[in-house]
Design a protein around this motif. Structure first.
Motif, PDB file in Angstrom:
ATOM      1  N   ILE A 161      33.023  41.706  44.867  1.00  0.00           N
ATOM      2  CA  ILE A 161      33.890  40.706  44.379  1.00  0.00           C
ATOM      3  C   ILE A 161      33.868  40.256  43.063  1.00  0.00           C
ATOM      4  O   ILE A 161      34.895  40.318  42.491  1.00  0.00           O
ATOM      5  CB  ILE A 161      33.870  39.503  45.415  1.00  0.00           C
ATOM      6  CG1 ILE A 161      33.895  40.122  46.941  1.00  0.00           C
ATOM      7  CG2 ILE A 161      34.681  38.508  44.955  1.00  0.00           C
ATOM      8  CD1 ILE A 161      33.511  39.045  47.851  1.00  0.00           C
ATOM      9  N   TYR A 162      32.713  40.297  42.589  1.00  0.00           N
ATOM     10  CA  TYR A 162      32.392  39.900  41.311  1.00  0.00           C
ATOM     11  C   TYR A 162      33.099  40.951  40.242  1.00  0.00           C
ATOM     12  O   TYR A 162      33.774  40.311  39.139  1.00  0.00           O
ATOM     13  CB  TYR A 162      30.815  39.925  40.938  1.00  0.00           C
ATOM     14  CG  TYR A 162      30.472  39.421  39.524  1.00  0.00           C
ATOM     15  CD1 TYR A 162      30.334  38.197  39.167  1.00  0.00           C
ATOM     16  CD2 TYR A 162      30.022  40.513  38.503  1.00  0.00           C
ATOM     17  CE1 TYR A 162      29.966  37.706  37.861  1.00  0.00           C
ATOM     18  CE2 TYR A 162      29.736  40.025  37.520  1.00  0.00           C
ATOM     19  CZ  TYR A 162      29.669  38.939  36.874  1.00  0.00           C
ATOM     20  OH  TYR A 162      29.276  38.346  35.662  1.00  0.00           O
ATOM     21  N   ILE A 163      32.982  42.154  40.345  1.00  0.00           N
ATOM     22  CA  ILE A 163      33.543  43.086  39.645  1.00  0.00           C
ATOM     23  C   ILE A 163      35.122  42.927  39.439  1.00  0.00           C
ATOM     24  O   ILE A 163      35.764  43.099  38.652  1.00  0.00           O
ATOM     25  CB  ILE A 163      33.243  44.761  40.132  1.00  0.00           C
ATOM     26  CG1 ILE A 163      31.591  44.737  39.631  1.00  0.00           C
ATOM     27  CG2 ILE A 163      33.966  45.682  39.361  1.00  0.00           C
ATOM     28  CD1 ILE A 163      31.133  46.169  40.511  1.00  0.00           C
ATOM     29  N   LEU A 164      35.576  42.901  40.772  1.00  0.00           N
ATOM     30  CA  LEU A 164      37.181  42.725  40.835  1.00  0.00           C
ATOM     31  C   LEU A 164      37.787  41.318  40.280  1.00  0.00           C
ATOM     32  O   LEU A 164      38.676  41.552  39.435  1.00  0.00           O
ATOM     33  CB  LEU A 164      37.517  42.704  42.506  1.00  0.00           C
ATOM     34  CG  LEU A 164      37.062  44.066  43.106  1.00  0.00           C
ATOM     35  CD1 LEU A 164      37.659  43.968  44.538  1.00  0.00           C
ATOM     36  CD2 LEU A 164      37.776  45.176  42.576  1.00  0.00           C
ATOM     37  N   LEU A 165      36.719  40.444  40.528  1.00  0.00           N
ATOM     38  CA  LEU A 165      37.388  38.950  39.835  1.00  0.00           C
ATOM     39  C   LEU A 165      37.291  39.258  38.277  1.00  0.00           C
ATOM     40  O   LEU A 165      37.943  38.487  37.677  1.00  0.00           O
ATOM     41  CB  LEU A 165      36.484  37.861  40.326  1.00  0.00           C
ATOM     42  CG  LEU A 165      37.078  37.263  41.864  1.00  0.00           C
ATOM     43  CD1 LEU A 165      35.956  36.226  42.129  1.00  0.00           C
ATOM     44  CD2 LEU A 165      38.137  36.593  41.593  1.00  0.00           C
ATOM     45  N   ASN A 166      36.299  39.670  37.831  1.00  0.00           N
ATOM     46  CA  ASN A 166      36.156  39.964  36.410  1.00  0.00           C
ATOM     47  C   ASN A 166      37.156  40.426  35.636  1.00  0.00           C
ATOM     48  O   ASN A 166      37.645  40.399  34.727  1.00  0.00           O
ATOM     49  CB  ASN A 166      34.818  40.869  35.867  1.00  0.00           C
ATOM     50  CG  ASN A 166      33.698  39.846  35.303  1.00  0.00           C
ATOM     51  OD1 ASN A 166      33.979  38.991  34.841  1.00  0.00           O
ATOM     52  ND2 ASN A 166      32.439  40.190  35.829  1.00  0.00           N
ATOM     53  N   ARG A 167      37.840  41.567  36.282  1.00  0.00           N
ATOM     54  CA  ARG A 167      38.814  42.189  35.777  1.00  0.00           C
ATOM     55  C   ARG A 167      40.147  41.276  35.771  1.00  0.00           C
ATOM     56  O   ARG A 167      40.921  41.257  34.637  1.00  0.00           O
ATOM     57  CB  ARG A 167      39.481  43.486  36.913  1.00  0.00           C
ATOM     58  CG  ARG A 167      38.367  44.487  36.855  1.00  0.00           C
ATOM     59  CD  ARG A 167      38.841  45.466  38.032  1.00  0.00           C
ATOM     60  NE  ARG A 167      37.914  46.734  38.121  1.00  0.00           N
ATOM     61  CZ  ARG A 167      37.973  47.685  38.767  1.00  0.00           C
ATOM     62  NH1 ARG A 167      38.983  47.667  39.681  1.00  0.00           N
ATOM     63  NH2 ARG A 167      37.057  48.563  38.861  1.00  0.00           N
ATOM     64  N   THR A 168      40.233  40.265  36.846  1.00  0.00           N
ATOM     65  CA  THR A 168      41.258  39.497  36.618  1.00  0.00           C
ATOM     66  C   THR A 168      41.097  38.490  35.786  1.00  0.00           C
ATOM     67  O   THR A 168      42.128  37.840  34.786  1.00  0.00           O
ATOM     68  CB  THR A 168      41.535  38.674  38.111  1.00  0.00           C
ATOM     69  OG1 THR A 168      41.845  39.482  39.200  1.00  0.00           O
ATOM     70  CG2 THR A 168      42.494  37.396  38.266  1.00  0.00           C
ATOM     71  N   VAL A 169      39.767  37.936  35.541  1.00  0.00           N
ATOM     72  CA  VAL A 169      39.390  37.138  34.611  1.00  0.00           C
ATOM     73  C   VAL A 169      39.877  37.490  33.042  1.00  0.00           C
ATOM     74  O   VAL A 169      39.981  37.016  32.144  1.00  0.00           O
ATOM     75  CB  VAL A 169      37.924  36.567  34.564  1.00  0.00           C
ATOM     76  CG1 VAL A 169      37.500  35.689  33.509  1.00  0.00           C
ATOM     77  CG2 VAL A 169      37.940  35.522  35.882  1.00  0.00           C
ATOM     78  N   GLY A 170      39.472  38.778  33.134  1.00  0.00           N
ATOM     79  CA  GLY A 170      39.347  39.321  31.548  1.00  0.00           C
ATOM     80  C   GLY A 170      40.968  39.581  31.381  1.00  0.00           C
ATOM     81  O   GLY A 170      41.141  39.699  30.058  1.00  0.00           O
ATOM     82  N   ARG A 171      41.789  39.589  32.342  1.00  0.00           N
ATOM     83  CA  ARG A 171      43.200  39.915  32.087  1.00  0.00           C
ATOM     84  C   ARG A 171      43.799  38.379  31.677  1.00  0.00           C
ATOM     85  O   ARG A 171      44.953  38.081  30.654  1.00  0.00           O
ATOM     86  CB  ARG A 171      44.107  40.472  33.203  1.00  0.00           C
ATOM     87  CG  ARG A 171      44.008  41.838  33.428  1.00  0.00           C
ATOM     88  CD  ARG A 171      44.736  42.400  34.236  1.00  0.00           C
ATOM     89  NE  ARG A 171      44.843  41.874  35.659  1.00  0.00           N
ATOM     90  CZ  ARG A 171      44.116  42.550  36.552  1.00  0.00           C
ATOM     91  NH1 ARG A 171      43.325  43.391  36.419  1.00  0.00           N
ATOM     92  NH2 ARG A 171      43.896  41.910  37.798  1.00  0.00           N
ATOM     93  N   ARG A 172      43.396  37.390  32.048  1.00  0.00           N
ATOM     94  CA  ARG A 172      43.872  36.076  31.923  1.00  0.00           C
ATOM     95  C   ARG A 172      43.202  35.151  30.659  1.00  0.00           C
ATOM     96  O   ARG A 172      43.784  34.298  30.552  1.00  0.00           O
ATOM     97  CB  ARG A 172      43.921  35.202  33.330  1.00  0.00           C
ATOM     98  CG  ARG A 172      44.602  35.957  34.508  1.00  0.00           C
ATOM     99  CD  ARG A 172      44.455  34.921  35.620  1.00  0.00           C
ATOM    100  NE  ARG A 172      45.271  35.709  36.821  1.00  0.00           N
ATOM    101  CZ  ARG A 172      45.463  35.138  37.946  1.00  0.00           C
ATOM    102  NH1 ARG A 172      44.874  33.934  38.253  1.00  0.00           N
ATOM    103  NH2 ARG A 172      46.074  36.001  38.764  1.00  0.00           N
ATOM    104  N   LEU A 173      42.131  35.762  30.346  1.00  0.00           N
ATOM    105  CA  LEU A 173      41.280  34.705  29.371  1.00  0.00           C
ATOM    106  C   LEU A 173      41.002  35.859  28.385  1.00  0.00           C
ATOM    107  O   LEU A 173      40.519  36.944  28.571  1.00  0.00           O
ATOM    108  CB  LEU A 173      40.114  33.838  29.919  1.00  0.00           C
ATOM    109  CG  LEU A 173      40.659  32.842  30.796  1.00  0.00           C
ATOM    110  CD1 LEU A 173      39.450  32.472  31.695  1.00  0.00           C
ATOM    111  CD2 LEU A 173      41.097  31.668  29.966  1.00  0.00           C
ATOM    112  N   PRO A 174      41.138  35.407  26.938  1.00  0.00           N
ATOM    113  CA  PRO A 174      40.465  36.495  25.930  1.00  0.00           C
ATOM    114  C   PRO A 174      39.042  36.467  25.869  1.00  0.00           C
ATOM    115  O   PRO A 174      38.342  35.401  26.404  1.00  0.00           O
ATOM    116  CB  PRO A 174      41.315  35.447  24.706  1.00  0.00           C
ATOM    117  CG  PRO A 174      41.118  34.155  25.024  1.00  0.00           C
ATOM    118  CD  PRO A 174      41.447  34.115  26.670  1.00  0.00           C
TER     119      PRO A 174
END
Length: 288
Positions: A161-174
């Motif tokens: 879940i951490y890996i998948l959430l990191n992708r989302t966070v990476g897209r939404r925050l610089p």
């Protein structure tokens, strides 16, 4: 031309060195933290580790927290919750079943993500290899520590879940702002928990030093080393090298903690590592 080739070779060598440092540092930190289990327990060690990680990540990432929108905060909070749960699950599993076995079970998380990303029939073979490794690791019997195994699997789920959430966070925050904010929130969550544990189980200076060392070696050093390594080597090479972490964990557990693994345990680790390596290769080819 020769200068460019030498520069690439130097960068690749530096990347390999950084990946090696990251993995060895992470597993060594976990082993050192285990020395404090008898005094403050796994939860106490994780609390101190999260505090150290939060401070380091804030200093490196420098997130502009007041500028975050609700859409940005949601995955960050989710990442913080998963981060906190993953670490306490892993460290409690280490306390119960040992470093090598706990880390091997935890690696089923990224393996699952890699297998799902490859989307090929041959990935069934990866799943079978991993399943065989788990059966060998746990070898169900009356004396098996099913709680420890379950916590290792919970850590694996959290890592996926951490890996998948990191992708989302990476897209939404610089940049590193999302990861830094998640680390800081996770550290704050552990303030009341950690204080409660440390009051109930007064720490010795040695125990606090071991827990703080775990925070530096298992959080700060790997975070910075991984960041620098990914600038020098392809992502799939990074994934392949990280697949060896269970081997490093088992070796460090044997040397530092005196954990003796049976031949079947080493075979199980080899099966999980092979499955993860194959899955990473398949994922990189699919991405191309």
């Amino acid at each position: 031309m020769e200068t460019e080739i030498r520069s690439r070779q130097t960068g690749s060598a530096a990347g390999v060195g950084l990946m090696l440092a990251s993995s060895l540092s992470s597993q060594t930190g976990a082993a050192v933290g285990a020395f404090a289990f008898d005094v403050i327990g796994p939860v106490g060690v994780v609390a101190v580790r999260q505090w150290v990680a939060g401070v380091v990540l804030l200093a490196v990432g420098r997130p502009r927290l007041r500028a975050f929108t609700r859409r940005q905060w949601l995955p960050v909070l989710g990442l913080a919750a998963v981060f906190a749960t993953m670490n306490v699950s892993l460290y409690t599993a280490i306390d119960r079943i040992g470093l090598g076995l706990a880390v091997t079970l935890e690696f089923l998380g990224p393996l699952t993500v890699a297998v799902a990303g490859a989307r090929r029939h041959v990935t069934l073979g990866c799943a079978v290899l991993a399943a065989a490794g788990v059966v060998l690791l746990t070898r169900p019997q009356p004396s098996s520590d099913y709680v420890g195994v379950g916590l290792g699997l919970l850590a694996a789920l959290c890592w996926a879940i951490y890996i998948l959430l990191n992708r989302t966070v990476g897209r939404r925050l610089p940049g590193l702002e999302g990861s830094a904010a998640a680390g800081a929130v996770s550290g704050l969550v552990y303030v009341p928990i950690g204080v409660g544990v440390l009051v109930a189980h007064p720490p010795t200076p040695a125990a606090l030093a071991c827990a703080a060392t775990a925070g530096v070696l298992s959080s700060a050093v790997p975070f910075l080393a991984d960041l620098l390594a990914l600038r020098r080597v392809p992502a799939h090479s990074f994934g392949l090298f990280m697949s060896l972490s269970p081997v490093f964990a088992a070796a460090i557990g044997a040397v530092v903690l005196g954990e003796a693994l049976a031949p079947l345990d080493w075979l199980a680790i080899a099966l999980v590592v092979s499955a993860n390596t194959t899955a990473v290769l398949l994922t990189s080819r699919t991405a191309r």
